[in-house]
Design an enzyme around this catalytic site. Structure first.
Site, PDB file in Angstrom:
ATOM      1  N   VAL A 140     -24.414  20.143 -13.701  1.00 40.35           N
ATOM      2  CA  VAL A 140     -24.443  18.764 -14.164  1.00 40.35           C
ATOM      3  C   VAL A 140     -25.902  18.311 -14.207  1.00 40.35           C
ATOM      4  O   VAL A 140     -26.612  18.407 -13.206  1.00 40.35           O
ATOM      5  CB  VAL A 140     -23.650  17.837 -13.234  1.00 40.35           C
ATOM      6  CG1 VAL A 140     -23.719  16.396 -13.742  1.00 40.35           C
ATOM      7  CG2 VAL A 140     -22.213  18.304 -13.102  1.00 40.35           C
ATOM      8  N   PHE A 168     -26.076  21.278  -9.626  1.00 46.96           N
ATOM      9  CA  PHE A 168     -26.449  19.899  -9.915  1.00 46.96           C
ATOM     10  C   PHE A 168     -27.956  19.808 -10.084  1.00 46.96           C
ATOM     11  O   PHE A 168     -28.706  20.116  -9.153  1.00 46.96           O
ATOM     12  CB  PHE A 168     -25.986  18.976  -8.783  1.00 46.96           C
ATOM     13  CG  PHE A 168     -24.507  19.007  -8.567  1.00 46.96           C
ATOM     14  CD1 PHE A 168     -23.678  18.077  -9.182  1.00 46.96           C
ATOM     15  CD2 PHE A 168     -23.924  19.995  -7.772  1.00 46.96           C
ATOM     16  CE1 PHE A 168     -22.301  18.128  -9.004  1.00 46.96           C
ATOM     17  CE2 PHE A 168     -22.556  20.048  -7.584  1.00 46.96           C
ATOM     18  CZ  PHE A 168     -21.735  19.110  -8.211  1.00 46.96           C
ATOM     19  N   LYS A 169     -28.376  19.406 -11.261  1.00 47.09           N
ATOM     20  CA  LYS A 169     -29.801  19.167 -11.515  1.00 47.09           C
ATOM     21  C   LYS A 169     -30.021  17.655 -11.425  1.00 47.09           C
ATOM     22  O   LYS A 169     -29.611  16.899 -12.303  1.00 47.09           O
ATOM     23  CB  LYS A 169     -30.201  19.681 -12.900  1.00 47.09           C
ATOM     24  CG  LYS A 169     -31.670  19.466 -13.231  1.00 47.09           C
ATOM     25  CD  LYS A 169     -31.957  19.817 -14.681  1.00 47.09           C
ATOM     26  CE  LYS A 169     -33.425  19.617 -15.024  1.00 47.09           C
ATOM     27  NZ  LYS A 169     -33.691  19.829 -16.464  1.00 47.09           N
ATOM     28  N   ILE A 170     -30.668  17.237 -10.358  1.00 47.51           N
ATOM     29  CA  ILE A 170     -30.879  15.820 -10.100  1.00 47.51           C
ATOM     30  C   ILE A 170     -32.322  15.467 -10.448  1.00 47.51           C
ATOM     31  O   ILE A 170     -33.258  16.055  -9.892  1.00 47.51           O
ATOM     32  CB  ILE A 170     -30.587  15.463  -8.632  1.00 47.51           C
ATOM     33  CG1 ILE A 170     -29.207  15.993  -8.203  1.00 47.51           C
ATOM     34  CG2 ILE A 170     -30.686  13.957  -8.420  1.00 47.51           C
ATOM     35  CD1 ILE A 170     -28.032  15.419  -8.960  1.00 47.51           C
TER      36      ILE A 170
END
Length: 307
Positions: A140, A168-170
């Site tokens: 995501v 998860f790429k934040i």
């Protein structure tokens, strides 16, 4: 869907090179990929925002997908960005990526323009249908570009209800805090907490538990030692290495954007042109000079690979 050993480390974004007339530079694309692999990256992400994906035709996307996967040929895992507002199109892109040999799919939440957004139920169904179409792990991408607020609670719900969602790429304000909250609450559901945005908050994010980073392809060879030192418990060494390269990362992030990598790769003989498609514009000469001055002091591989 998640590998026995989760993906981690450096997964930079591959730029898409063009000739001066704006046409795809196919040979240049191969050289970009080889240059990145020669820097010891752990994987590559293609067709992302820093690949100018929003300026590519559907035909060009297909050409680049096949070219990149066939040329990398399993040397490193490849993440393919398949974001689209239409669930059907995102699923078709993901299915094609899986058939071409992608290791993972990256998706932003569905959005279009300033106001077209899906509710949480629609977003969940969007990710679920893409997962069903491709059978691959999904990352995501939580970035300000979408204008969609993804709470930690919703990301955890997504991970619980769509088992393919494990990465998860934040890259939002307060990334370290969000990563910490996600990791603390999610436990084994979070196989790969990554940061992005050119690794501009990397040390704080590694301290928060990030196991990977997704920068540009400008200086992955200089970011990699930071990640390795931190992973090995040598935090002081990691901080010193990061402090040395941070002025260049900051200049890229705040002054240049995706144009920085192309400019440096052209100077380094990797590609023949740093052309960006309109309405993007070339770097101002003064900005370009400032970028190259910082590069000269650090000598990343991209600045000399083809010389």
């Amino acid at each position: 869907m998640t590998p026995v050993k989760p993906y981690s480390g450096i997964f930079p974004i591959a730029p898409v090179p063009f000739h001066d007339n704006g046409d795809l530079d196919i040979d240049g694309m191969r050289r970009v990929l080889d240059c990145m692999i020669d820097q010891g990256v752990d994987g590559i992400c293609i067709l992302a925002n820093y690949s100018e994906q929003f300026l590519l035709t559907d035909g060009e996307r297909s050409t680049l997908l096949d070219l990149c996967l066939s040329h990398v040929a399993g040397r490193v895992p490849v993440i393919v960005t398949c974001s689209h507002f239409a669930t059907r199109i995102a699923a078709e892109r993901a299915r094609a990526a899986a058939q071409a040999g992608a290791a993972m799919i990256m998706l932003m939440p569905p959005y279009h323009g300033a106001t077209l957004r899906a509710e949480e139920g629609g977003m969940l169904a969007h990710f679920a249908q893409v997962a069903q179409a491709c059978g691959l792990p999904i990352m995501v991408q939580d970035a300000p570009l979408s204008g969609v607020a993804l709470s930690v609670a919703f990301l955890l719900r997504l991970a619980r209800e769509v088992p393919a969602v494990r990465y998860f790429k934040i890259e939002v304000p307060g990334t370290a805090g969000k990563l910490r909250g996600l990791i603390d609450a999610g436990g084994a559901l979070i196989a790969g907490p990554f940061d992005g945005e050119e690794s501009i908050t990397l040390m704080a994010d590694l301290d928060a538990g990030a196991t990977g980073t997704m920068p540009s392809a400008l200086l992955p060879d200089l970011i990699r030692p930071v990640v390795i030192a931190h992973r090995e418990g040598r935090r002081t060494d990691a901080a010193a290495k990061y402090a040395r390269i941070l002025p260049l990362i900051n200049f890229e992030n705040r002054q240049c954007g995706l144009r920085a990598t192309k400019t440096v790769m052209m100077e380094g003989g990797v590609i023949g042109s740093d052309f960006v498609r309109h309405p993007l514009e070339a770097l101002h000469p003064a900005t370009r000079a400032g970028l190259l001055e910082l590069v000269e002091g650090l000598q990343p591989v991209a600045s000399r690979w083809g010389r």
